[in-house]
Design a protein around this motif. Structure first.
Motif, mmCIF file in Angstrom:
data_model
loop_
_atom_site.group_PDB
_atom_site.id
_atom_site.type_symbol
_atom_site.label_atom_id
_atom_site.label_comp_id
_atom_site.label_asym_id
_atom_site.label_seq_id
_atom_site.Cartn_x
_atom_site.Cartn_y
_atom_site.Cartn_z
ATOM 1 N N ILE A 199 19.486 -16.205 -39.267
ATOM 2 C CA ILE A 199 20.180 -16.736 -38.146
ATOM 3 C C ILE A 199 19.587 -15.679 -37.011
ATOM 4 O O ILE A 199 19.677 -14.510 -37.330
ATOM 5 N N TYR A 239 23.465 -18.368 -31.533
ATOM 6 C CA TYR A 239 23.860 -19.707 -31.485
ATOM 7 C C TYR A 239 24.479 -19.954 -30.031
ATOM 8 O O TYR A 239 24.549 -19.082 -29.275
ATOM 9 N N MET A 282 28.487 -15.662 -37.030
ATOM 10 C CA MET A 282 28.272 -16.831 -36.380
ATOM 11 C C MET A 282 29.522 -17.831 -36.677
ATOM 12 O O MET A 282 30.260 -18.119 -35.943
ATOM 13 N N GLN A 318 24.411 -25.366 -31.343
ATOM 14 C CA GLN A 318 23.162 -25.250 -31.616
ATOM 15 C C GLN A 318 22.726 -23.934 -32.248
ATOM 16 O O GLN A 318 23.276 -22.922 -31.696
ATOM 17 N N ILE A 319 21.872 -23.795 -33.345
ATOM 18 C CA ILE A 319 21.869 -22.644 -33.996
ATOM 19 C C ILE A 319 20.169 -22.372 -34.023
ATOM 20 O O ILE A 319 19.442 -22.980 -34.462
ATOM 21 N N GLU A 320 20.134 -20.812 -33.723
ATOM 22 C CA GLU A 320 18.754 -20.398 -33.462
ATOM 23 C C GLU A 320 18.364 -19.827 -34.692
ATOM 24 O O GLU A 320 18.955 -18.925 -35.359
#
Length: 333
Positions: free
Chosen positions: A221, A224, A241, A317-319
């Motif tokens: 990750i 976010y 997160m 939203q997760i990057e």
């Protein structure tokens, strides 16, 4: 660059290069790219920074091994007719000579002029004032003319490092500046700035919503965004997160979470409790989240929590750090 920084740099250089070997068959190009991309304490000096160091550094009090290498390269350069400088310095056959001596006589003060003390303080141990000789003991603090013309003086020296000195009639700051410039240009030629045409392929991170059909197994990750508010992850961990999102939901409205803790747990049973316990992390006063679980469970529990709150899952939203497609494992229905 400090020695400990160099040790760390070279200890990781090979492993760092392995990340790019599938992008180029020019290993040297990759190594140069890595060297030039270093920052802070590992920063590779520019030509200007290197030249300034050659001019201003106390070369006389460098580490012994560094002096051996420096004077050997400056003396021999790329000539095939080499003088064994390192062996000579190690055995004290060759020594470093201060052209302007370490103790100024009256003759030297007169030659340097009214600013002799400032000139001495500035140039004493700099490279421009240092050379090699096999007759150090005979030079002492004699005048420049005596050092130059005496038997075994500079005029009779076989060292290339003394070629410039042979052509001088005096040794003042003017000559020191000229020799410093000459040595700088020689050093830049001997140790050129590395160059690299290698550019790693830029792979942009991908962004997924909590409602996307992924469970993020084996995926790193990056950051976010919750309800259009971006959050950074200093440690870049899923646990970080997970705690951050649950904490934000609690701050948004603590009532649903308190309701879950009180007993209306549904799919979130044993995920939230009101007391510390092994495997749980605190997200608020009297609110502890079970975090000793894998990504699959973290994602599923967040989906359940968003549903309980009545918040659309797409609000999270997760990057993730881009990787191979097979790194994304589809969840089971």
């Amino acid at each position: 660059m400090q020695n400990n920084s160099l040790n760390k740099l070279f200890a990781t250089l090979f492993s760092d290069s392995l990340k790019y070997v599938d992008q180029s068959d020019n290993y040297v190009d990759i190594i140069n790219y890595l060297l030039l991309s270093k920052t802070e304490v590992s920063h590779f000096p520019t030509d200007d920074e290197f030249a300034e160091s050659i001019e201003t550094r106390d070369a006389y009090n460098m580490r012994q091994q560094t002096k051996y290498y420096l004077f050997d390269r400056l003396e021999n350069q790329d000539s095939l007719e080499r003088v064994n400088v390192i062996d000579g310095m190690q055995n004290n056959r060759f020594t470093i000579e201060h052209i302007m001596p370490q103790t100024l006589s009256s003759a030297w003060k007169n030659e340097l002029g009214d600013d002799y003390q400032a000139i001495y303080d500035r140039w004493d141990n700099r490279l421009a004032n240092l050379t090699l000789t096999a007759y150090n003991s005979s030079y002492s603090n004699k005048s420049f003319h005596e050092k130059k013309t005496a038997e075994n003086g500079f005029d009779h020296s076989g060292f290339r490092l003394n070629d410039f000195v042979k052509g001088c009639d005096q040794w003042t700051e003017k000559e020191l500046i000229e020799r410093s410039e000459l040595l700088k240009q020689t050093a830049l030629k001997l140790w050129p700035m590395p160059s690299s045409n290698f550019q790693p392929k830029v792979v942009e991170n991908e962004v997924y919503g909590l409602d996307d059909d992924n469970n993020y197994a084996n995926v790193k990750i990056a950051s976010y965004s919750l309800m259009n508010t971006p959050y950074k992850l200093p440690k870049r961990t899923w646990k970080e997160m997970y705690i951050g999102v649950v904490r934000a939901l609690y701050e948004l409205d603590p009532a649903p979470m308190r309701q879950l803790i009180a007993g209306d747990r549904t799919k979130l049973e044993k995920v939230l409790i009101d007391h510390p316990e092994n495997g749980f992390s605190q997200v608020a006063d009297g609110v502890y989240l079970y975090t000793s679980t894998d990504n699959w469970n973290k994602i599923h529990k967040l989906r359940d929590l968003f549903d309980f709150y009545g918040i659309d899952q797409s609000e999270l939203q997760i990057e993730v750090v881009s990787g191979k497609k097979e790194d994304f494992v589809k969840r089971s229905e």
